[in-house]
Design a protein around this motif. Structure first.
Motif, PDB file in Angstrom:
ATOM      1  N   ALA A  24       0.827  -1.210   0.000  1.00  0.00           N
ATOM      2  CA  ALA A  24       0.000   0.000   0.000  1.00  0.00           C
ATOM      3  C   ALA A  24       0.863   1.262   0.000  1.00  0.00           C
ATOM      4  O   ALA A  24       0.531   2.258  -0.656  1.00  0.00           O
ATOM      5  CB  ALA A  24      -0.934  -0.020   1.199  1.00  0.00           C
ATOM      6  N   LEU A  25       1.975   1.240   0.749  1.00  0.00           N
ATOM      7  CA  LEU A  25       2.853   2.421   0.772  1.00  0.00           C
ATOM      8  C   LEU A  25       3.490   2.650  -0.601  1.00  0.00           C
ATOM      9  O   LEU A  25       3.613   3.804  -1.059  1.00  0.00           O
ATOM     10  CB  LEU A  25       3.930   2.241   1.842  1.00  0.00           C
ATOM     11  CG  LEU A  25       3.448   2.303   3.298  1.00  0.00           C
ATOM     12  CD1 LEU A  25       4.600   2.050   4.257  1.00  0.00           C
ATOM     13  CD2 LEU A  25       2.815   3.649   3.605  1.00  0.00           C
ATOM     14  N   ARG A  26       3.911   1.592  -1.252  1.00  0.00           N
ATOM     15  CA  ARG A  26       4.471   1.757  -2.605  1.00  0.00           C
ATOM     16  C   ARG A  26       3.426   2.284  -3.578  1.00  0.00           C
ATOM     17  O   ARG A  26       3.727   3.080  -4.482  1.00  0.00           O
ATOM     18  CB  ARG A  26       5.035   0.428  -3.098  1.00  0.00           C
ATOM     19  CG  ARG A  26       6.338   0.018  -2.424  1.00  0.00           C
ATOM     20  CD  ARG A  26       7.000  -1.136  -3.145  1.00  0.00           C
ATOM     21  NE  ARG A  26       6.161  -2.329  -3.154  1.00  0.00           N
ATOM     22  CZ  ARG A  26       6.177  -3.264  -2.210  1.00  0.00           C
ATOM     23  NH1 ARG A  26       7.002  -3.121  -1.169  1.00  0.00           N
ATOM     24  NH2 ARG A  26       5.393  -4.318  -2.290  1.00  0.00           N
ATOM     25  N   LEU A  27       2.170   1.849  -3.362  1.00  0.00           N
ATOM     26  CA  LEU A  27       1.093   2.344  -4.213  1.00  0.00           C
ATOM     27  C   LEU A  27       0.873   3.839  -4.018  1.00  0.00           C
ATOM     28  O   LEU A  27       0.676   4.582  -4.982  1.00  0.00           O
ATOM     29  CB  LEU A  27      -0.185   1.550  -3.897  1.00  0.00           C
ATOM     30  CG  LEU A  27      -1.438   1.889  -4.698  1.00  0.00           C
ATOM     31  CD1 LEU A  27      -1.231   1.553  -6.173  1.00  0.00           C
ATOM     32  CD2 LEU A  27      -2.641   1.137  -4.148  1.00  0.00           C
ATOM     33  N   VAL A  28       0.920   4.294  -2.785  1.00  0.00           N
ATOM     34  CA  VAL A  28       0.725   5.714  -2.497  1.00  0.00           C
ATOM     35  C   VAL A  28       1.877   6.539  -3.073  1.00  0.00           C
ATOM     36  O   VAL A  28       1.677   7.655  -3.582  1.00  0.00           O
ATOM     37  CB  VAL A  28       0.581   5.921  -0.972  1.00  0.00           C
ATOM     38  CG1 VAL A  28       0.598   7.400  -0.624  1.00  0.00           C
ATOM     39  CG2 VAL A  28      -0.705   5.292  -0.467  1.00  0.00           C
ATOM     40  N   GLN A  29       3.083   6.010  -2.979  1.00  0.00           N
ATOM     41  CA  GLN A  29       4.253   6.777  -3.417  1.00  0.00           C
ATOM     42  C   GLN A  29       4.385   6.812  -4.940  1.00  0.00           C
ATOM     43  O   GLN A  29       4.858   7.799  -5.511  1.00  0.00           O
ATOM     44  CB  GLN A  29       5.517   6.180  -2.803  1.00  0.00           C
ATOM     45  CG  GLN A  29       5.572   6.322  -1.287  1.00  0.00           C
ATOM     46  CD  GLN A  29       6.688   5.498  -0.675  1.00  0.00           C
ATOM     47  OE1 GLN A  29       7.405   4.808  -1.395  1.00  0.00           O
ATOM     48  NE2 GLN A  29       6.826   5.567   0.641  1.00  0.00           N
ATOM     49  N   THR A  30       3.960   5.761  -5.620  1.00  0.00           N
ATOM     50  CA  THR A  30       4.186   5.685  -7.067  1.00  0.00           C
ATOM     51  C   THR A  30       2.973   6.111  -7.882  1.00  0.00           C
ATOM     52  O   THR A  30       3.125   6.726  -8.949  1.00  0.00           O
ATOM     53  CB  THR A  30       4.578   4.253  -7.462  1.00  0.00           C
ATOM     54  OG1 THR A  30       3.549   3.348  -7.044  1.00  0.00           O
ATOM     55  CG2 THR A  30       5.891   3.860  -6.793  1.00  0.00           C
ATOM     56  N   GLU A  31       1.778   5.786  -7.411  1.00  0.00           N
ATOM     57  CA  GLU A  31       0.576   6.075  -8.195  1.00  0.00           C
ATOM     58  C   GLU A  31      -0.365   6.963  -7.385  1.00  0.00           C
ATOM     59  O   GLU A  31      -1.470   6.562  -7.017  1.00  0.00           O
ATOM     60  CB  GLU A  31      -0.123   4.776  -8.610  1.00  0.00           C
ATOM     61  CG  GLU A  31       0.704   3.887  -9.507  1.00  0.00           C
ATOM     62  CD  GLU A  31      -0.078   2.699  -9.985  1.00  0.00           C
ATOM     63  OE1 GLU A  31      -1.320   2.713  -9.846  1.00  0.00           O
ATOM     64  OE2 GLU A  31       0.546   1.745 -10.477  1.00  0.00           O
TER      65      GLU A  31
END
Length: 497
Positions: free
Chosen positions: A32-39
């Motif tokens: 979820a954190l990678r999703l927030v940071q990338t998209e």
């Protein structure tokens, strides 16, 4: 916001964005954190805010944090400068903390054996101020004259242990729900330069199971200054990634006898209410294929395997089986688990009740009754032990057979019926008994039944020949001598009395 989500929230967020929702919680958080940071997109932001507001409806992350109302201002004597005095309420671990307080307050679970009188230090997080694994955190508090007098004038539970104490409690820094006491690794507590006793580990009898440490409030009263002099507590703890909070309370300590008296006074279920509960459980259900006609309840406590003294159970448990209230409270005083010994479900003190109906049954039944059965109308009947049932069955079903006495001779060395039966056997007139069998039972002079215990096939033939051909004396004289029985004594008849 994402870091505060539960597993279900993380799975909902990832599924809404077309991502995989399988895996452990740490995998879901990282995804979820990678999703927030990338998209980063308006749709993603909207989903995150909706999930966060559904979980924390009264607080928003973008609002500035405020000091919670009702938090007392303390530690004013720790600093002489005005700037440090303004930060005194957040003084902990030897350093000054920012003025803002956490948005949610950590709450500790209330304990039955401890009544909180006053809060000397609210739950405050232990902060690591370096990268070392072992941390030393300090907290400072004072006692008012009235609090010191309460401690001095309190009665003694045991020699050196007073009923009013100052205790230190440690728990996880989790604002969700109430927290149980939980010690950090490598814990040590020092008050005013003296180390306090921290409960040790319980040894484990099971192989491969590590010993468990009971986490309970730490009594620091003997090392305190019972005056207005500040008290300094130093907590040594292991910093391994988890967050802990510490709190100090002035409490009144109760014993198992105190809780038992309170239980008898406030929580006794009447016999009528217990009968209604039994009838509800045994009421016929037309949709069920199995009809229950009775419920068996043991009068033996599952904790100590002894007869119940004060039957007690938990209101939220579905079973009617009780355990002994006195032993249950004593065991939780030594090792607090608060678990039902019948079904292993939580059994908090607030939900304990004394069974009034079973208390009456224990008074009416004898000590040898170990089990009863509740019937559909709310009545009951005792269940006797299987061994006692077998004994009663034997006494009721055993017929009265005649006793055969073959061991008591008369004064002349012969059995009681020797002379009469032997004469009747030799005369040939009485060799056939009453049953028509040669040498069979015959009537004795005293009215007893005569039984020949030494007959075999040869003696039957011999007896039959004697009875059938009594006139042929020459053949009988030339015939061989009669055979003896298995034992070396003459065949004879004995009397069965």
């Amino acid at each position: 916001m994402v870091k505060s989500f539960r597993v279900s929230d993380l799975q909902t967020l990832l599924a809404s964005m077309g991502r995989s929702k399988s895996g452990l919680k740490q995998d879901l958080v990282g995804r979820a954190l990678r999703l927030v940071q990338t998209e980063y997109s308006p749709e993603l932001l909207k989903n995150v805010r909706q999930l966060y507001e559904s979980r924390f409806p009264k607080s928003a992350a973008w609002l500035p944090a405020r000091r919670p109302e009702g938090v007392p201002v303390a530690y004013s004597s720790l600093s002489s400068s005005p700037s440090l005095t303004s930060q005194a309420p957040d003084y902990l671990n030897g350093i000054s903390k920012p003025l803002h307080a956490p948005a949610a307050e950590v709450r500790l679970v209330p304990l039955p054996f401890y009544q909180t009188l006053e809060t000397l230090l609210p739950p405050t997080e232990l902060v690591a101020h370096n990268s070392e694994k072992l941390q030393d955190s300090q907290c400072i508090f004072e006692l008012t004259p009235s609090q010191a007098d309460q401690i001095r004038n309190a009665s003694e539970l045991r020699p050196g242990i007073r009923s009013v104490q100052v205790v230190l409690r440690i728990c996880y820094s989790d604002p969700l729900g109430v927290q149980e006491d939980q010690y950090p690794p490598n814990i040590a507590v020092k008050v005013n330069q003296s180390y306090c006793h921290v409960p040790g580990y319980y040894p484990s009898n099971k192989p491969g199971v590590e010993p468990r440490r009971p986490c309970r409030p730490i009594n620091i009263t003997p090392w305190l200054h019972l005056s207005t002099v500040p008290n300094r507590a130093t907590i040594t703890w292991g910093n391994f990634g988890k967050r802990y909070s510490v709190a100090v309370y002035l409490v009144r300590v109760f014993t198992a006898a105190d809780l038992f008296n309170r239980l008898k006074l406030c929580s006794v279920e009447s016999a009528e209410r217990c009968r209604e509960r039994i009838q509800d459980k045994l009421r016929f259900d037309p949709e069920s294929e199995i009809a229950t006609t009775g419920l068996r309840v043991s009068l033996i406590c599952p904790l100590v395997k002894m007869r119940l003294g004060v039957p007690c159970r938990v209101l939220t448990c579905a079973h009617l089986q009780c355990f002994d209230a006195v032993f249950f409270l004593q065991m939780n005083e030594k090792k607090p688990t608060w678990t039902c010994p019948v079904c292993d479900k939580p059994a908090p003190f607030e939900l304990l009740t004394i069974d009034g109906l079973l208390s009456e049954i224990l008074k009416e039944t004898s000590e040898d009754i170990e089990e009863i059965e509740y019937l559909t109308d709310g009545s009951w009947r005792p269940i006797r032990d299987e061994k006692e049932k077998d004994r009663e069955r034997e006494r009721s079903n055993t017929p009265e057979y005649p006793v055969v006495d073959i061991c008591i001779p008369e004064a002349n060395g012969h059995s009681p019926a020797h002379s009469s039966t032997s004469l009747s056997g030799r005369s040939g007139s009485g060799s056939v008994g009453t049953s028509g069998v040669p040498g069979g039972p015959a009537g004795a002079p005293g009215g007893g039944v005569v039984v020949d215990l030494t007959l075999d096939s040869s003696s039957e033939e011999e007896g039959g020949g004697a009875g059938g051909d009594s006139d042929d004396t020459e053949d009988s004289a030339d015939s061989p001598a009669p055979k003896r029985g298995r034992y070396n004594y003459d065949k004879d008849l004995v009397t069965a009395y």
